[in-house]
Write a protein that holds these residues in place. Structure first.
Motif, PDB file in Angstrom:
ATOM      1  N   ASN A  29     -10.381 -35.689 -28.428  1.00 36.73           N
ATOM      2  CA  ASN A  29      -9.071 -35.672 -27.773  1.00 36.73           C
ATOM      3  C   ASN A  29      -8.021 -36.434 -28.570  1.00 36.73           C
ATOM      4  OD1 ASN A  29      -9.595 -34.015 -25.504  1.00 36.73           O
ATOM      5  ND2 ASN A  29     -10.607 -35.713 -24.483  1.00 36.73           N
ATOM      6  N   VAL A  30      -8.391 -37.579 -29.104  1.00 39.52           N
ATOM      7  CA  VAL A  30      -7.461 -38.358 -29.925  1.00 39.52           C
ATOM      8  C   VAL A  30      -7.150 -37.610 -31.217  1.00 39.52           C
ATOM      9  CG1 VAL A  30      -7.184 -40.498 -31.264  1.00 39.52           C
ATOM     10  CG2 VAL A  30      -8.095 -40.581 -28.923  1.00 39.52           C
ATOM     11  N   ALA A  31      -8.176 -37.073 -31.859  1.00 36.94           N
ATOM     12  CA  ALA A  31      -7.993 -36.393 -33.146  1.00 36.94           C
ATOM     13  C   ALA A  31      -7.064 -35.193 -33.037  1.00 36.94           C
ATOM     14  CB  ALA A  31      -9.345 -35.974 -33.725  1.00 36.94           C
ATOM     15  N   ILE A  32      -7.164 -34.445 -31.949  1.00 38.81           N
ATOM     16  CA  ILE A  32      -6.332 -33.248 -31.830  1.00 38.81           C
ATOM     17  C   ILE A  32      -5.010 -33.512 -31.108  1.00 38.81           C
ATOM     18  CG2 ILE A  32      -8.355 -31.757 -31.931  1.00 38.81           C
ATOM     19  CD1 ILE A  32      -7.763 -31.111 -28.912  1.00 38.81           C
ATOM     20  N   GLY A  33      -4.840 -34.719 -30.580  1.00 39.03           N
ATOM     21  CA  GLY A  33      -3.600 -35.034 -29.877  1.00 39.03           C
ATOM     22  C   GLY A  33      -3.577 -34.512 -28.456  1.00 39.03           C
ATOM     23  N   ASN A  34      -4.724 -34.533 -27.781  1.00 40.42           N
ATOM     24  CA  ASN A  34      -4.810 -34.094 -26.382  1.00 40.42           C
ATOM     25  C   ASN A  34      -4.594 -35.283 -25.461  1.00 40.42           C
ATOM     26  OD1 ASN A  34      -5.273 -32.807 -23.958  1.00 40.42           O
ATOM     27  ND2 ASN A  34      -7.493 -32.773 -24.195  1.00 40.42           N
ATOM     28  N   PHE A 145      -1.530 -30.585 -38.652  1.00 40.32           N
ATOM     29  CA  PHE A 145      -1.329 -31.611 -37.626  1.00 40.32           C
ATOM     30  C   PHE A 145      -2.632 -32.356 -37.346  1.00 40.32           C
ATOM     31  CE2 PHE A 145      -1.522 -32.619 -33.031  1.00 40.32           C
ATOM     32  CZ  PHE A 145      -0.460 -33.509 -32.927  1.00 40.32           C
ATOM     33  N   VAL A 146      -3.692 -31.604 -37.078  1.00 40.21           N
ATOM     34  CA  VAL A 146      -4.979 -32.225 -36.763  1.00 40.21           C
ATOM     35  C   VAL A 146      -5.571 -32.889 -38.002  1.00 40.21           C
ATOM     36  CG1 VAL A 146      -7.353 -31.816 -35.978  1.00 40.21           C
ATOM     37  CG2 VAL A 146      -5.436 -30.706 -34.805  1.00 40.21           C
ATOM     38  N   ALA A 147      -5.508 -32.234 -39.147  1.00 38.68           N
ATOM     39  CA  ALA A 147      -6.053 -32.808 -40.383  1.00 38.68           C
ATOM     40  C   ALA A 147      -5.385 -34.144 -40.705  1.00 38.68           C
ATOM     41  CB  ALA A 147      -5.901 -31.830 -41.543  1.00 38.68           C
ATOM     42  N   ALA A 148      -4.078 -34.235 -40.513  1.00 38.79           N
ATOM     43  CA  ALA A 148      -3.367 -35.490 -40.779  1.00 38.79           C
ATOM     44  C   ALA A 148      -3.788 -36.578 -39.799  1.00 38.79           C
ATOM     45  CB  ALA A 148      -1.853 -35.266 -40.712  1.00 38.79           C
ATOM     46  N   ARG A 149      -4.011 -36.216 -38.545  1.00 36.08           N
ATOM     47  CA  ARG A 149      -4.462 -37.195 -37.543  1.00 36.08           C
ATOM     48  C   ARG A 149      -5.854 -37.715 -37.915  1.00 36.08           C
ATOM     49  NH1 ARG A 149      -1.511 -37.557 -32.855  1.00 36.08           N
ATOM     50  NH2 ARG A 149      -3.326 -38.261 -31.670  1.00 36.08           N
ATOM     51  N   VAL A 150      -6.731 -36.807 -38.329  1.00 33.50           N
ATOM     52  CA  VAL A 150      -8.094 -37.218 -38.719  1.00 33.50           C
ATOM     53  C   VAL A 150      -8.032 -38.124 -39.943  1.00 33.50           C
ATOM     54  CG1 VAL A 150     -10.315 -36.385 -39.602  1.00 33.50           C
ATOM     55  CG2 VAL A 150      -9.238 -35.236 -37.644  1.00 33.50           C
ATOM     56  N   ARG A 151      -7.227 -37.756 -40.935  1.00 35.54           N
ATOM     57  CA  ARG A 151      -7.091 -38.608 -42.135  1.00 35.54           C
ATOM     58  C   ARG A 151      -6.599 -40.000 -41.751  1.00 35.54           C
ATOM     59  NH1 ARG A 151      -5.056 -33.947 -44.457  1.00 35.54           N
ATOM     60  NH2 ARG A 151      -2.915 -34.624 -44.117  1.00 35.54           N
ATOM     61  N   ALA A 152      -5.601 -40.074 -40.886  1.00 37.40           N
ATOM     62  CA  ALA A 152      -5.067 -41.374 -40.458  1.00 37.40           C
ATOM     63  C   ALA A 152      -6.156 -42.204 -39.782  1.00 37.40           C
ATOM     64  CB  ALA A 152      -3.878 -41.171 -39.523  1.00 37.40           C
ATOM     65  N   LEU A 153      -6.916 -41.585 -38.891  1.00 35.56           N
ATOM     66  CA  LEU A 153      -7.995 -42.303 -38.214  1.00 35.56           C
ATOM     67  C   LEU A 153      -9.028 -42.807 -39.221  1.00 35.56           C
ATOM     68  CD1 LEU A 153      -8.460 -39.979 -35.111  1.00 35.56           C
ATOM     69  CD2 LEU A 153      -7.667 -42.369 -35.072  1.00 35.56           C
ATOM     70  N   ARG A 154      -9.394 -41.962 -40.159  1.00 37.01           N
ATOM     71  CA  ARG A 154     -10.419 -42.330 -41.154  1.00 37.01           C
ATOM     72  C   ARG A 154     -10.030 -43.547 -41.981  1.00 37.01           C
ATOM     73  NH1 ARG A 154     -14.715 -39.660 -41.777  1.00 37.01           N
ATOM     74  NH2 ARG A 154     -14.979 -37.521 -41.156  1.00 37.01           N
ATOM     75  N   ILE A 155      -8.745 -43.726 -42.256  1.00 31.60           N
ATOM     76  CA  ILE A 155      -8.331 -44.866 -43.087  1.00 31.60           C
ATOM     77  C   ILE A 155      -7.892 -46.062 -42.237  1.00 31.60           C
ATOM     78  CG2 ILE A 155      -7.767 -43.439 -45.080  1.00 31.60           C
ATOM     79  CD1 ILE A 155      -4.798 -43.789 -44.379  1.00 31.60           C
TER      80      ILE A 155
END
Length: 172
Positions: A29-34, A145-155
């Motif tokens: 949910n966080v990764a996809i912005g739900n 959008f989702v890929a950028a959110r995942v990248r941000a979380l990963r770092i």
């Protein structure tokens, strides 16, 4: 209800796998912005053996991706406030991996287990993103959008770094 309330119920009546599944779903949910992940969006299964299980995810939508949704009050962006806060964070854009780990730890998961579950969930999001966007008919910009959110979380950043394309809207 809070995620912790759901976790307490699962801890008392379900298997440890269900706590991990709840953290996977929270990470998704966080990764996809739900932001619209309320307790009503969680289901519990009650098999004949008397056990309780977390039902498979449903009604999972990247609500914060879409802009200017037509409403009776005119076009507006959907609210980014989470239906169930993550580690006290109100906005889905403010959540980091540290918050997800802390949330899982508040349910009794070890930091190591929580980090592993979150990492696995992010890998699955990455691996299945292309098919999810293609098969759902979602706008192609959702991938970025989702890929950028995942990248941000990963770092270690907050998920807000998955900025959405301001031209993405739902037409009336």
């Amino acid at each position: 209800r809070s995620l912790r309330d759901v976790a307490i119920l699962l801890k008392a009546a379900a298997s440890p796998r269900d706590l991990r599944d709840l953290l996977r779903l929270t990470t998704l949910n966080v990764a996809i912005g739900n932001a619209d992940a309320h307790a009503k969006n969680l289901g519990l299964l009650h098999p004949r053996d008397g056990s309780v299980r977390l039902a498979p995810a449903y009604d999972v939508t990247p609500t914060t991706f879409y802009r200017q949704i037509p409403t009776e009050l005119g076009p507006r962006d959907l609210d980014d406030n989470l239906g169930m806060f993550v580690n006290g964070r109100r906005s889905v854009h403010e959540v980091s991996i540290a918050d997800l780990v802390a949330e899982g730890a508040s349910w009794g998961l070890s930091d190591t287990t929580a980090r592993a579950v979150i990492g696995e969930a992010l890998v699955i999001v990455e691996e299945r993103l292309e098919d999810a966007v293609s098969l759902s008919g979602a706008p192609a910009q959702l991938r970025g959008f989702v890929a950028a959110r995942v990248r941000a979380l990963r770092i270690g950043e907050r998920a807000a770094h998955g900025e959405r394309d301001t031209s993405t809207s739902i037409e009336e």
